[in-house]
Design an enzyme around this catalytic site. Sequence first.
Site, PDB file in Angstrom:
ATOM      1  N   ASP A 145       0.885  -1.201   0.068  1.00  0.00           N
ATOM      2  CA  ASP A 145       0.081  -0.142  -0.146  1.00  0.00           C
ATOM      3  C   ASP A 145       0.807   1.232  -0.130  1.00  0.00           C
ATOM      4  O   ASP A 145       2.119   1.352   0.446  1.00  0.00           O
ATOM      5  CB  ASP A 145      -0.863   0.149   1.125  1.00  0.00           C
ATOM      6  N   ARG A 195      -0.736  -0.747  -8.732  1.00  0.00           N
ATOM      7  CA  ARG A 195      -2.314  -0.218  -8.527  1.00  0.00           C
ATOM      8  C   ARG A 195      -2.254   1.321  -8.686  1.00  0.00           C
ATOM      9  O   ARG A 195      -1.545   1.911  -7.902  1.00  0.00           O
ATOM     10  CB  ARG A 195      -2.742  -0.629  -6.963  1.00  0.00           C
TER      11      ARG A 195
HETATM   12  C1  LIG Z   1      -8.363  -1.183  -4.088  1.00  0.00           C
HETATM   13  C2  LIG Z   1      -7.995   0.171  -3.447  1.00  0.00           C
HETATM   14  C3  LIG Z   1      -6.842   0.058  -2.709  1.00  0.00           C
HETATM   15  C4  LIG Z   1      -6.336   1.340  -2.315  1.00  0.00           C
HETATM   16  N1  LIG Z   1      -5.281   1.659  -1.867  1.00  0.00           N
HETATM   17  C5  LIG Z   1      -4.849   2.851  -1.426  1.00  0.00           C
HETATM   18  C6  LIG Z   1      -3.645   3.176  -1.047  1.00  0.00           C
HETATM   19  O1  LIG Z   1      -2.657   2.230  -1.017  1.00  0.00           O
HETATM   20  N2  LIG Z   1      -3.126   4.424  -0.776  1.00  0.00           N
HETATM   21  C7  LIG Z   1      -3.920   5.346  -0.647  1.00  0.00           C
HETATM   22  O2  LIG Z   1      -3.675   6.558  -0.576  1.00  0.00           O
HETATM   23  N3  LIG Z   1      -5.148   5.352  -1.205  1.00  0.00           N
HETATM   24  C8  LIG Z   1      -5.791   3.931  -1.458  1.00  0.00           C
HETATM   25  N4  LIG Z   1      -7.046   3.771  -1.914  1.00  0.00           N
HETATM   26  C9  LIG Z   1      -8.028   4.936  -1.694  1.00  0.00           C
HETATM   27  C10 LIG Z   1      -8.210   5.795  -2.875  1.00  0.00           C
HETATM   28  O3  LIG Z   1      -6.796   6.695  -2.958  1.00  0.00           O
HETATM   29  C11 LIG Z   1      -9.515   6.914  -2.619  1.00  0.00           C
HETATM   30  O4  LIG Z   1      -9.249   7.471  -1.692  1.00  0.00           O
HETATM   31  C12 LIG Z   1     -10.690   5.922  -2.934  1.00  0.00           C
HETATM   32  O5  LIG Z   1     -10.489   4.909  -3.746  1.00  0.00           O
HETATM   33  C13 LIG Z   1     -11.732   7.238  -3.463  1.00  0.00           C
HETATM   34  O6  LIG Z   1     -11.431   7.446  -4.373  1.00  0.00           O
HETATM   35  P1  LIG Z   1     -12.196   7.082  -5.975  1.00  0.00           P
HETATM   36  O7  LIG Z   1     -11.121   6.543  -7.238  1.00  0.00           O
HETATM   37  O8  LIG Z   1     -13.217   5.967  -5.758  1.00  0.00           O
HETATM   38  O9  LIG Z   1     -12.895   8.451  -6.559  1.00  0.00           O
HETATM   39  P2  LIG Z   1     -13.914   9.341  -5.874  1.00  0.00           P
HETATM   40  O10 LIG Z   1     -13.832  10.533  -6.612  1.00  0.00           O
HETATM   41  O11 LIG Z   1     -13.495   9.719  -4.410  1.00  0.00           O
HETATM   42  O12 LIG Z   1     -15.400   8.670  -5.773  1.00  0.00           O
HETATM   43  C14 LIG Z   1     -16.028   8.412  -6.853  1.00  0.00           C
HETATM   44  C15 LIG Z   1     -17.459   7.578  -6.719  1.00  0.00           C
HETATM   45  O13 LIG Z   1     -17.124   6.582  -5.921  1.00  0.00           O
HETATM   46  C16 LIG Z   1     -18.033   6.383  -4.914  1.00  0.00           C
HETATM   47  N5  LIG Z   1     -17.531   6.378  -3.597  1.00  0.00           N
HETATM   48  C17 LIG Z   1     -16.163   6.538  -3.359  1.00  0.00           C
HETATM   49  N6  LIG Z   1     -15.788   6.582  -1.737  1.00  0.00           N
HETATM   50  C18 LIG Z   1     -16.888   6.178  -1.231  1.00  0.00           C
HETATM   51  C19 LIG Z   1     -17.243   5.722   0.091  1.00  0.00           C
HETATM   52  N7  LIG Z   1     -16.386   5.974   0.996  1.00  0.00           N
HETATM   53  N8  LIG Z   1     -18.576   5.489   0.256  1.00  0.00           N
HETATM   54  C20 LIG Z   1     -19.469   5.231  -0.662  1.00  0.00           C
HETATM   55  N9  LIG Z   1     -19.143   5.647  -1.970  1.00  0.00           N
HETATM   56  C21 LIG Z   1     -17.935   6.195  -2.342  1.00  0.00           C
HETATM   57  C22 LIG Z   1     -18.894   7.531  -5.166  1.00  0.00           C
HETATM   58  O14 LIG Z   1     -19.941   7.088  -5.976  1.00  0.00           O
HETATM   59  C23 LIG Z   1     -18.147   8.485  -5.558  1.00  0.00           C
HETATM   60  O15 LIG Z   1     -19.094   9.401  -6.264  1.00  0.00           O
HETATM   61  C24 LIG Z   1      -7.382   2.661  -2.527  1.00  0.00           C
HETATM   62  C25 LIG Z   1      -8.750   2.444  -3.217  1.00  0.00           C
HETATM   63  C26 LIG Z   1      -9.039   1.140  -3.607  1.00  0.00           C
HETATM   64  C27 LIG Z   1     -10.370   1.047  -4.422  1.00  0.00           C
END
Ligand SMILES: Cc1cc2nc3c(=O)[nH]c(=O)nc-3n(C[C@H](O)[C@H](O)[C@H](O)COP(=O)(O)OP(=O)(O)OC[C@H]3O[C@@H](n4cnc5c(N)ncnc54)[C@H](O)[C@@H]3O)c2cc1C
Length: 319
Positions: A145, A195
Amino acid sequence: MLRQPLLMLSRSDKVKNLVTSMPVSSSIVSRYVPGESTEEAVEGTGALIDNGLHVTLDFLGEDTLDREQADATVAAYLDLLAALTDKGLARNAEVSVKLSAIGQALGSAGQPGLGPVSEGEKVALENARSICRAARNAGTTVTLDMEDHTTTDSTLGTLRELRKDFPETGAVVQAYLHRTEADCRDLAYEGSRVRLCKGAYNEPESVAFQDKHEVDKSYVRCLKVLMAGQGYPMVASHDPRMVDIAGALATRNGRAQGSYEYQMLYGIRPDEQRRLAEAGEKVRVYVPYGQEWYGYLMRRLAERPSNLQFFVRSLVSKK
Ligand SMILES: Cc1cc2nc3c(=O)[nH]c(=O)nc-3n(C[C@H](O)[C@H](O)[C@H](O)COP(=O)(O)OP(=O)(O)OC[C@H]3O[C@@H](n4cnc5c(N)ncnc54)[C@H](O)[C@@H]3O)c2cc1C
Protein backbone atom coordinates in the site's frame (compact mmCIF):
# COMPACT_ATOMS: atom_id res chain seq x y z
CA MET A 1 -15.44 20.28 1.44
CA LEU A 2 -16.02 18.29 4.65
CA ARG A 3 -13.03 16.04 4.11
CA GLN A 4 -10.40 18.01 6.04
CA PRO A 5 -12.59 18.91 9.08
CA LEU A 6 -13.68 15.27 9.32
CA LEU A 7 -10.12 13.99 9.16
CA MET A 8 -9.15 16.51 11.87
CA LEU A 9 -12.13 15.54 14.02
CA SER A 10 -11.14 11.90 13.69
CA ARG A 11 -7.92 12.71 15.60
CA SER A 12 -9.88 13.80 18.70
CA ASP A 13 -9.69 11.24 21.53
CA LYS A 14 -13.33 11.91 22.47
CA VAL A 15 -14.57 11.09 18.97
CA LYS A 16 -12.32 8.04 18.85
CA ASN A 17 -13.60 6.72 22.19
CA LEU A 18 -17.19 7.25 21.14
CA VAL A 19 -16.76 5.54 17.78
CA THR A 20 -14.65 2.63 18.98
CA SER A 21 -17.20 1.86 21.69
CA MET A 22 -19.43 0.72 18.84
CA PRO A 23 -19.34 -3.00 18.13
CA VAL A 24 -17.73 -4.01 14.82
CA SER A 25 -21.07 -5.57 13.98
CA SER A 26 -22.75 -2.13 13.93
CA SER A 27 -24.01 -1.39 10.45
CA ILE A 28 -21.68 1.53 9.68
CA VAL A 29 -18.56 -0.45 10.67
CA SER A 30 -19.55 -3.79 9.15
CA ARG A 31 -20.36 -2.11 5.85
CA TYR A 32 -16.64 -1.34 5.40
CA VAL A 33 -14.92 -3.99 7.57
CA PRO A 34 -16.07 -7.65 7.65
CA GLY A 35 -14.68 -8.28 11.15
CA GLU A 36 -11.78 -8.13 13.57
CA SER A 37 -10.56 -11.75 13.44
CA THR A 38 -8.75 -13.84 10.82
CA GLU A 39 -11.77 -16.19 10.74
CA GLU A 40 -14.18 -13.36 9.93
CA ALA A 41 -11.84 -12.00 7.25
CA VAL A 42 -11.48 -15.43 5.65
CA GLU A 43 -15.23 -16.00 5.79
CA GLY A 44 -15.86 -12.63 4.06
CA THR A 45 -13.21 -13.52 1.48
CA GLY A 46 -14.87 -16.86 0.73
CA ALA A 47 -18.22 -15.14 0.12
CA LEU A 48 -16.66 -12.66 -2.34
CA ILE A 49 -14.77 -15.41 -4.20
CA ASP A 50 -18.02 -17.40 -4.46
CA ASN A 51 -19.42 -14.34 -6.26
CA GLY A 52 -16.68 -14.44 -8.91
CA LEU A 53 -14.51 -11.75 -7.30
CA HIS A 54 -10.84 -11.71 -6.27
CA VAL A 55 -9.65 -10.28 -2.97
CA THR A 56 -6.73 -8.44 -1.39
CA LEU A 57 -6.70 -8.44 2.43
CA ASP A 58 -5.33 -5.70 4.65
CA PHE A 59 -4.65 -6.36 8.35
CA LEU A 60 -5.48 -2.94 9.78
CA GLY A 61 -2.87 -1.07 11.80
CA GLU A 62 -0.66 1.84 10.80
CA ASP A 63 2.26 3.80 12.24
CA THR A 64 3.74 1.04 14.34
CA LEU A 65 6.28 2.61 16.68
CA ASP A 66 7.46 -0.50 18.47
CA ARG A 67 9.11 -3.65 17.26
CA GLU A 68 6.71 -6.00 19.06
CA GLN A 69 3.70 -4.52 17.33
CA ALA A 70 5.45 -4.79 13.95
CA ASP A 71 6.23 -8.46 14.66
CA ALA A 72 2.62 -9.06 15.72
CA THR A 73 1.43 -7.62 12.40
CA VAL A 74 3.75 -9.92 10.46
CA ALA A 75 2.44 -12.87 12.51
CA ALA A 76 -1.13 -11.84 11.68
CA TYR A 77 -0.33 -11.90 7.94
CA LEU A 78 1.35 -15.32 8.21
CA ASP A 79 -1.66 -16.63 10.12
CA LEU A 80 -3.98 -15.18 7.48
CA LEU A 81 -2.03 -16.71 4.58
CA ALA A 82 -2.10 -20.12 6.31
CA ALA A 83 -5.88 -19.83 6.85
CA LEU A 84 -6.45 -18.83 3.20
CA THR A 85 -4.40 -21.85 2.09
CA ASP A 86 -6.35 -24.17 4.42
CA LYS A 87 -9.63 -23.01 2.91
CA GLY A 88 -8.31 -23.25 -0.66
CA LEU A 89 -8.76 -19.49 -1.18
CA ALA A 90 -5.15 -18.34 -1.65
CA ARG A 91 -5.22 -18.56 -5.45
CA ASN A 92 -7.85 -15.82 -5.57
CA ALA A 93 -6.80 -13.79 -2.54
CA GLU A 94 -3.59 -11.81 -2.05
CA VAL A 95 -2.55 -9.45 0.76
CA SER A 96 -1.98 -5.68 0.94
CA VAL A 97 0.65 -4.47 3.39
CA LYS A 98 1.42 -1.02 4.81
CA LEU A 99 5.14 -0.70 5.51
CA SER A 100 4.38 1.64 8.45
CA ALA A 101 2.56 -1.26 10.12
CA ILE A 102 5.61 -3.52 9.90
CA GLY A 103 8.26 -1.13 11.17
CA GLN A 104 9.03 1.55 8.53
CA ALA A 105 8.68 4.38 11.07
CA LEU A 106 10.95 2.82 13.72
CA GLY A 107 14.16 4.74 14.45
CA SER A 108 15.38 7.68 12.37
CA ALA A 109 14.27 8.60 8.86
CA GLY A 110 16.17 7.28 5.86
CA GLN A 111 17.48 9.30 2.94
CA PRO A 112 15.06 9.58 0.04
CA GLY A 113 15.95 7.53 -3.01
CA LEU A 114 18.71 5.55 -1.34
CA GLY A 115 16.64 2.45 -0.63
CA PRO A 116 16.15 0.95 2.80
CA VAL A 117 18.76 2.77 4.87
CA SER A 118 17.14 3.74 8.19
CA GLU A 119 16.64 1.22 10.98
CA GLY A 120 12.89 1.24 10.37
CA GLU A 121 13.29 0.72 6.62
CA LYS A 122 15.56 -2.28 7.23
CA VAL A 123 13.09 -3.80 9.68
CA ALA A 124 10.18 -3.18 7.29
CA LEU A 125 12.11 -4.74 4.38
CA GLU A 126 12.92 -7.89 6.36
CA ASN A 127 9.33 -8.14 7.58
CA ALA A 128 7.98 -7.60 4.07
CA ARG A 129 10.30 -10.36 2.81
CA SER A 130 8.80 -12.79 5.37
CA ILE A 131 5.29 -11.95 4.20
CA CYS A 132 6.27 -12.20 0.50
CA ARG A 133 7.87 -15.61 1.12
CA ALA A 134 4.75 -16.91 2.87
CA ALA A 135 2.54 -15.47 0.10
CA ARG A 136 4.63 -17.14 -2.58
CA ASN A 137 4.49 -20.47 -0.74
CA ALA A 138 0.71 -20.05 -0.59
CA GLY A 139 0.64 -19.39 -4.36
CA THR A 140 -0.30 -15.73 -4.06
CA THR A 141 1.18 -12.22 -3.98
CA VAL A 142 1.69 -9.08 -1.88
CA THR A 143 0.95 -5.46 -2.79
CA LEU A 144 2.62 -2.64 -0.83
CA ASP A 145 0.00 0.00 0.00
CA MET A 146 1.10 3.63 -0.43
CA GLU A 147 0.80 6.00 2.52
CA ASP A 148 1.44 9.76 2.90
CA HIS A 149 3.93 11.51 0.60
CA THR A 150 6.74 11.58 3.17
CA THR A 151 7.00 7.80 2.74
CA THR A 152 6.73 7.55 -1.07
CA ASP A 153 10.48 7.39 -1.83
CA SER A 154 11.11 5.00 1.02
CA THR A 155 8.24 2.70 -0.04
CA LEU A 156 9.31 2.66 -3.70
CA GLY A 157 12.92 1.98 -2.59
CA THR A 158 11.77 -0.97 -0.50
CA LEU A 159 9.65 -2.20 -3.43
CA ARG A 160 12.72 -2.17 -5.70
CA GLU A 161 14.65 -4.25 -3.16
CA LEU A 162 11.78 -6.69 -2.66
CA ARG A 163 11.23 -7.14 -6.38
CA LYS A 164 14.79 -8.49 -6.76
CA ASP A 165 13.59 -11.67 -5.02
CA PHE A 166 9.82 -11.31 -5.41
CA PRO A 167 9.19 -9.58 -8.76
CA GLU A 168 5.46 -10.29 -8.41
CA THR A 169 5.17 -7.73 -5.55
CA GLY A 170 2.61 -5.04 -6.42
CA ALA A 171 3.21 -1.28 -6.19
CA VAL A 172 0.68 1.47 -5.47
CA VAL A 173 0.77 5.00 -6.90
CA GLN A 174 -1.51 7.93 -6.06
CA ALA A 175 -2.78 10.16 -8.88
CA TYR A 176 -3.08 13.22 -6.60
CA LEU A 177 0.72 13.50 -6.32
CA HIS A 178 2.47 15.64 -8.96
CA ARG A 179 5.24 13.04 -9.29
CA THR A 180 2.99 10.06 -10.09
CA GLU A 181 2.84 10.25 -13.89
CA ALA A 182 6.66 9.94 -13.93
CA ASP A 183 6.51 7.10 -11.38
CA CYS A 184 4.03 5.30 -13.67
CA ARG A 185 6.51 5.54 -16.56
CA ASP A 186 9.22 4.03 -14.34
CA LEU A 187 6.93 1.23 -13.18
CA ALA A 188 5.24 0.25 -16.48
CA TYR A 189 7.64 -2.57 -17.33
CA GLU A 190 6.89 -6.21 -18.01
CA GLY A 191 5.59 -8.17 -15.04
CA SER A 192 5.17 -5.03 -12.91
CA ARG A 193 1.86 -5.00 -11.03
CA VAL A 194 0.83 -1.39 -10.36
CA ARG A 195 -2.28 -0.26 -8.50
CA LEU A 196 -3.37 3.24 -9.48
CA CYS A 197 -5.57 5.04 -6.92
CA LYS A 198 -6.46 8.72 -6.46
CA GLY A 199 -4.91 8.94 -2.96
CA ALA A 200 -6.49 9.05 0.49
CA TYR A 201 -4.27 11.31 2.65
CA ASN A 202 -4.38 15.02 3.37
CA GLU A 203 -1.49 16.30 1.25
CA PRO A 204 -0.07 19.84 0.84
CA GLU A 205 -0.27 21.87 -2.34
CA SER A 206 3.50 21.64 -2.79
CA VAL A 207 3.25 17.93 -3.66
CA ALA A 208 -0.36 17.20 -4.58
CA PHE A 209 -3.20 18.46 -6.77
CA GLN A 210 -5.89 19.95 -4.52
CA ASP A 211 -8.70 20.22 -7.03
CA LYS A 212 -10.73 17.05 -7.67
CA HIS A 213 -10.83 17.80 -11.40
CA GLU A 214 -7.01 18.05 -11.51
CA VAL A 215 -6.72 14.75 -9.63
CA ASP A 216 -9.08 13.09 -12.13
CA LYS A 217 -7.07 14.45 -15.08
CA SER A 218 -3.88 13.13 -13.52
CA TYR A 219 -5.57 9.75 -12.96
CA VAL A 220 -6.38 9.54 -16.68
CA ARG A 221 -2.83 10.53 -17.71
CA CYS A 222 -1.43 7.83 -15.40
CA LEU A 223 -3.93 5.27 -16.73
CA LYS A 224 -2.79 6.03 -20.28
CA VAL A 225 0.83 5.35 -19.33
CA LEU A 226 0.03 2.12 -17.48
CA MET A 227 -2.37 0.73 -20.10
CA ALA A 228 0.10 1.48 -22.93
CA GLY A 229 2.97 -0.05 -20.93
CA GLN A 230 4.11 -3.64 -20.46
CA GLY A 231 3.02 -4.03 -16.84
CA TYR A 232 -0.19 -5.20 -15.17
CA PRO A 233 -2.40 -2.19 -14.30
CA MET A 234 -4.71 -2.46 -11.28
CA VAL A 235 -7.38 0.21 -11.64
CA ALA A 236 -8.40 1.07 -8.08
CA SER A 237 -11.34 3.46 -8.25
CA HIS A 238 -15.09 3.54 -7.68
CA ASP A 239 -15.44 6.47 -10.03
CA PRO A 240 -17.69 5.40 -12.94
CA ARG A 241 -15.79 7.71 -15.31
CA MET A 242 -12.42 6.21 -14.44
CA VAL A 243 -13.83 2.69 -14.81
CA ASP A 244 -15.19 3.54 -18.30
CA ILE A 245 -11.98 5.26 -19.39
CA ALA A 246 -9.90 2.31 -18.17
CA GLY A 247 -12.05 -0.05 -20.26
CA ALA A 248 -11.70 2.14 -23.35
CA LEU A 249 -7.93 2.44 -22.92
CA ALA A 250 -7.59 -1.33 -22.46
CA THR A 251 -9.41 -1.86 -25.77
CA ARG A 252 -7.39 0.83 -27.53
CA ASN A 253 -4.16 -0.82 -26.37
CA GLY A 254 -5.28 -4.29 -27.45
CA ARG A 255 -5.37 -5.58 -23.88
CA ALA A 256 -7.42 -8.71 -23.24
CA GLN A 257 -9.61 -8.97 -20.14
CA GLY A 258 -7.42 -10.32 -17.34
CA SER A 259 -4.29 -8.46 -18.54
CA TYR A 260 -5.36 -5.71 -16.12
CA GLU A 261 -7.85 -5.65 -13.25
CA TYR A 262 -10.32 -3.38 -11.47
CA GLN A 263 -10.11 -2.95 -7.71
CA MET A 264 -12.68 -1.54 -5.29
CA LEU A 265 -13.02 -1.38 -1.52
CA TYR A 266 -15.15 -3.79 0.49
CA GLY A 267 -18.66 -2.39 0.84
CA ILE A 268 -18.33 0.32 -1.81
CA ARG A 269 -20.35 -0.12 -5.03
CA PRO A 270 -20.77 -3.90 -4.56
CA ASP A 271 -23.28 -4.03 -7.44
CA GLU A 272 -20.73 -2.50 -9.78
CA GLN A 273 -18.11 -5.01 -8.59
CA ARG A 274 -20.43 -7.87 -9.56
CA ARG A 275 -21.51 -6.21 -12.82
CA LEU A 276 -17.89 -5.90 -14.00
CA ALA A 277 -17.10 -9.49 -12.96
CA GLU A 278 -20.17 -10.77 -14.80
CA ALA A 279 -18.98 -8.90 -17.90
CA GLY A 280 -15.79 -10.99 -17.75
CA GLU A 281 -13.52 -8.43 -16.09
CA LYS A 282 -11.14 -9.37 -13.30
CA VAL A 283 -12.27 -7.52 -10.17
CA ARG A 284 -10.47 -7.53 -6.84
CA VAL A 285 -12.06 -6.33 -3.60
CA TYR A 286 -9.84 -4.76 -0.94
CA VAL A 287 -10.89 -6.28 2.38
CA PRO A 288 -9.61 -4.56 5.55
CA TYR A 289 -9.98 -6.39 8.86
CA GLY A 290 -8.66 -6.30 12.43
CA GLN A 291 -9.21 -4.33 15.61
CA GLU A 292 -7.62 -1.12 14.34
CA TRP A 293 -10.50 -0.20 12.06
CA TYR A 294 -11.05 3.33 13.38
CA GLY A 295 -8.61 5.28 11.14
CA TYR A 296 -9.69 3.33 8.07
CA LEU A 297 -13.39 3.95 8.76
CA MET A 298 -12.86 7.69 9.28
CA ARG A 299 -10.97 8.00 5.97
CA ARG A 300 -13.85 6.31 4.13
CA LEU A 301 -16.40 8.58 5.81
CA ALA A 302 -14.33 11.68 5.03
CA GLU A 303 -14.35 10.68 1.35
CA ARG A 304 -18.11 10.47 1.35
CA PRO A 305 -19.66 13.12 3.62
CA SER A 306 -23.14 12.01 2.50
CA ASN A 307 -22.52 8.95 4.71
CA LEU A 308 -22.32 11.27 7.69
CA GLN A 309 -26.04 11.31 8.41
CA PHE A 310 -26.06 7.51 8.47
CA PHE A 311 -22.96 7.55 10.66
CA VAL A 312 -24.39 9.98 13.25
CA ARG A 313 -27.59 7.92 13.39
CA SER A 314 -25.52 4.76 13.99
CA LEU A 315 -23.60 6.52 16.77
CA VAL A 316 -26.77 7.65 18.51
CA SER A 317 -28.42 4.24 18.30
CA LYS A 318 -25.02 2.42 18.70
CA LYS A 319 -26.11 -0.22 16.21
C1 LIG B 1 -8.47 -1.26 -4.01
C2 LIG B 1 -8.10 0.08 -3.46
C3 LIG B 1 -6.88 0.24 -2.85
C4 LIG B 1 -6.48 1.48 -2.38
N1 LIG B 1 -5.22 1.65 -1.86
C5 LIG B 1 -4.82 2.88 -1.50
C6 LIG B 1 -3.48 3.13 -1.08
O1 LIG B 1 -2.63 2.23 -1.01
N2 LIG B 1 -3.14 4.40 -0.74
C7 LIG B 1 -4.04 5.44 -0.80
O2 LIG B 1 -3.67 6.59 -0.53
N3 LIG B 1 -5.32 5.22 -1.18
C8 LIG B 1 -5.73 3.98 -1.52
N4 LIG B 1 -7.02 3.80 -1.93
C9 LIG B 1 -8.04 4.88 -1.71
C10 LIG B 1 -8.10 5.82 -2.88
O3 LIG B 1 -6.90 6.56 -2.96
C11 LIG B 1 -9.29 6.79 -2.76
O4 LIG B 1 -9.18 7.51 -1.59
C12 LIG B 1 -10.65 6.11 -2.79
O5 LIG B 1 -10.64 4.98 -3.61
C13 LIG B 1 -11.71 7.07 -3.35
O6 LIG B 1 -11.38 7.46 -4.67
P1 LIG B 1 -12.22 7.01 -5.98
O7 LIG B 1 -11.23 6.73 -7.04
O8 LIG B 1 -13.11 5.90 -5.65
O9 LIG B 1 -12.96 8.30 -6.46
P2 LIG B 1 -13.90 9.38 -5.78
O10 LIG B 1 -13.89 10.52 -6.74
O11 LIG B 1 -13.51 9.62 -4.36
O12 LIG B 1 -15.31 8.65 -5.76
C14 LIG B 1 -16.00 8.28 -6.94
C15 LIG B 1 -17.35 7.68 -6.56
O13 LIG B 1 -17.16 6.47 -5.83
C16 LIG B 1 -18.13 6.34 -4.81
N5 LIG B 1 -17.45 6.36 -3.50
C17 LIG B 1 -16.16 6.73 -3.28
N6 LIG B 1 -15.83 6.61 -1.98
C18 LIG B 1 -16.95 6.17 -1.34
C19 LIG B 1 -17.23 5.85 0.00
N7 LIG B 1 -16.31 5.97 0.96
N8 LIG B 1 -18.50 5.42 0.30
C20 LIG B 1 -19.43 5.28 -0.67
N9 LIG B 1 -19.20 5.56 -1.98
C21 LIG B 1 -17.99 6.01 -2.32
C22 LIG B 1 -19.06 7.48 -5.01
O14 LIG B 1 -20.09 7.08 -5.88
C23 LIG B 1 -18.20 8.53 -5.65
O15 LIG B 1 -18.92 9.48 -6.37
C24 LIG B 1 -7.39 2.58 -2.46
C25 LIG B 1 -8.62 2.42 -3.11
C26 LIG B 1 -8.99 1.20 -3.60
C27 LIG B 1 -10.29 1.08 -4.32
